[in-house]
Enzyme design. Structure first.
Site, PDB file in Angstrom:
ATOM      1  N   GLY A 114       0.918  -1.526   0.136  1.00 35.07           N
ATOM      2  CA  GLY A 114       1.875  -1.963   1.146  1.00 35.07           C
ATOM      3  C   GLY A 114       3.296  -1.606   0.770  1.00 35.07           C
ATOM      4  O   GLY A 114       3.548  -0.587   0.118  1.00 35.07           O
ATOM      5  N   GLU A 146       0.171   0.000  -4.882  1.00 30.26           N
ATOM      6  CA  GLU A 146       0.431   1.311  -4.257  1.00 30.26           C
ATOM      7  C   GLU A 146       1.421   1.073  -3.136  1.00 30.26           C
ATOM      8  O   GLU A 146       1.108   0.436  -2.134  1.00 30.26           O
ATOM      9  CB  GLU A 146      -0.870   1.922  -3.721  1.00 30.26           C
ATOM     10  CG  GLU A 146      -0.701   3.384  -3.324  1.00 30.26           C
ATOM     11  CD  GLU A 146      -0.878   3.630  -1.841  1.00 30.26           C
ATOM     12  OE1 GLU A 146       0.164   3.848  -1.158  1.00 30.26           O
ATOM     13  OE2 GLU A 146      -2.011   3.617  -1.367  1.00 30.26           O
ATOM     14  N   GLY A 168       5.301  -5.772  -2.666  1.00 31.34           N
ATOM     15  CA  GLY A 168       4.781  -5.444  -3.982  1.00 31.34           C
ATOM     16  C   GLY A 168       5.564  -6.120  -5.091  1.00 31.34           C
ATOM     17  O   GLY A 168       4.995  -6.607  -6.083  1.00 31.34           O
ATOM     18  N   CYS A 175       0.314   7.192   3.791  1.00 31.62           N
ATOM     19  CA  CYS A 175       1.152   6.869   2.640  1.00 31.62           C
ATOM     20  C   CYS A 175       1.704   8.112   1.962  1.00 31.62           C
ATOM     21  O   CYS A 175       2.829   8.103   1.448  1.00 31.62           O
ATOM     22  CB  CYS A 175       0.380   6.003   1.651  1.00 31.62           C
ATOM     23  SG  CYS A 175      -1.210   6.677   1.144  1.00 31.62           S
TER      24      CYS A 175
END
Length: 480
Positions: A229, A251, A234, A285
């Site tokens: 996310g 990630e 994070g 991503c």
């Protein structure tokens, strides 16, 4: 709600999965189809008690599951993979409705999920001799950590969840996964169908919002956390995990740079760069978020790219094969509209697209090219996560490498395009990113360790190397 292909009934029900059983919820929420803005099914919201019960079931199951052999776990992974294949039509259509993806992309996501499971049928962590002399043998053995709390994103809800699930299963961990509240349905259903082949408590699923994610990361019965996310979330997760010394995998952002050299075959490379930037409307991503093109070929590259991006406008009919659909949720849609407004406000050169299709249902934005925006512009500095390409120029190799490396949110991936193999390696090895693709669009591979650098992540997954982050390594020092 109308079915897209006639395979899914509107009467489908969704549940949290705890200790091998479906569990009804007192509270529900609904998600809208981003293609039509029609409401979808009721999605259960897990309570604090549900989380406690799931953790208790996982800890109970772990006592037995951790003792299974690699071969026994691989047999179960195989059974789950075949279960996913058997339910491909069901899962892909649910995925189409909650993400807005065209049928081609939804089915591909299920196929890739199966491929991730199949990969670990032949890849595992085995005991390794680390050192040996006439007195001592040192063996490294890899021990499962315990209960994994996995928190997954909305852009690829099945495949990015499956990475966490199969990694946990392969290493003898139990996993409780929380899907994004934007895309809860496909993962809840996948977990439900997988119960037919897995022991109770080994793989569970709980749906909820940020408050549930917070409770997972703070729960004393959860031993490690894997999250995909944003940087902000994070950072909060890492802070929470530090309180109980949980292991953590993050990630995060990927403001990835693509470096295009002056010796490329433009007819071949431009379509590939477009695919790397615009597949799934740029909501990938590792999509190319900043494209640096050598000034010697910039004008020709731009002209070809303007024609190419028209292929990524999406289609009203989801059965038409296309790699692009609408923006997956209103939050991201509104954020992207803000980015376009900022480009207009600052008189950036929008040479293609830039249109918000507000006159039709769904969250549609036309593929957009912005030519030579300032390096310090919002569009370049921030990860757009949408179909807006900043196209920049360069002439000096050291300079473009420095510009590609200048952002802390750009350490997930990058790509290099050149006909010179030595030049490709020279540039790639200087880019500060966990993965660099050479002469191909960015696409994570199950056999390649996937890890973000700088603010793009912590730890990593995939490949044999990724399994190490799901285990504790124990050294056995044996006297001869």
């Amino acid at each position: 709600m109308p079915s897209l292909t006639g395979d899914v009934t509107p009467d489908l029900q969704f549940f949290n999965i705890i200790d091998g059983k479906i569990r009804p919820a007192k509270e529900h929420h609904q998600v809208v189809n981003p293609r039509t803005e029609e409401p979808l099914w009721d999605a259960p919201v897990a309570s604090s008690q549900d989380l406690d019960d799931a953790v208790e079931a996982a800890r109970r199951a772990f006592k037995t599951w951790k003792k299974t052999t690699v071969a026994e776990r691989q047999a179960k992974i195989d059974e789950v993979a075949r279960c996913i294949e058997k339910n491909k039509k069901l899962l892909s259509e649910i995925l189409m409705q909650e993400t807005g993806k065209p049928q081609m992309m939804a089915e591909n996501e299920i196929d890739r999920t199966v491929a991730h499971f199949d990969y670990y049928l032949n890849v595992a962590l085995e005991d390794e001799v680390q050192y040996e002399d006439e007195k001592t043998t040192v063996i490294a053995t890899h021990v499962p950590i315990g209960v994994l709390g996995a928190i997954s994103p909305w852009n690829f809800p099945v495949i990015l969840s499956s990475i966490k699930v199969v990694s946990a299963l392969a290493t003898g961990n139990c996993v409780i996964i929380k899907p994004s509240p934007f895309t809860p349905y496909s993962l809840l259903k996948l977990c439900e169908v997988a119960q037919s082949v897995l022991p109770p408590g080994v793989f569970q699923a709980l749906n909820g919002g940020a408050d549930l994610g917070e409770r997972i990361t703070l729960h004393p019965g959860v031993d490690h956390v894997s999250f995909t996310g944003t940087i902000a979330v994070g950072r909060r997760i890492m802070e929470n995990c530090a309180r109980t010394f949980k292991r953590v995998i993050l990630e995060l952002a990927g403001n990835d740079a693509a470096v295009v050299c002056d010796d490329v075959d433009l007819a071949r490379v431009v379509p590939l760069v477009a695919a790397g930037a615009l597949t799934h409307a740029g909501q990938v991503c590792v999509a190319s978020k900043r494209v640096y093109v050598h000034e010697a070929v910039y004008d020709r590259f731009l002209a070809l790219l303007v024609d190419e991006v028209r292929k990524y406008a999406g289609h009203d009919d989801p059965s038409v094969p296309t790699p692009c659909g609408p923006i997956s949720n209103r939050v991201n849609y509104d954020r992207l509209r803000g980015i376009l407004d900022d480009c207009r406000k600052n008189n950036h050169d929008i040479v293609a697209g830039g249109e918000v299709l507000s006159g039709k249902k769904g969250f549609w934005i036309t593929p957009t090219i912005v030519s030579k925006p300032p390096e310090d512009s919002f569009l370049v500095r921030e990860e757009q996560f949408g179909p807006i390409i900043p196209l920049l120029s360069w002439s000096d190799e050291d300079d473009v490498i420095a510009r590609a490396n200048s952002l802390d949110n750009a350490g997930l991936g990058a790509s290099v395009w050149t006909a010179d193999a030595a030049r490709a390696q020279r540039i790639a090895r200087q880019l500060e990113a966990g993965s660099v693709w050479i002469n191909q669009p960015e696409l994570p591979h199950q056999g390649s360790f996937f890890s973000g650098w700088k603010l793009s992540g912590y730890g990593g997954e995939l490949g044999r190397r990724g399994l190490l982050n799901y285990t504790n390594t124990q050294s056995l020092l044996i006297a001869k």
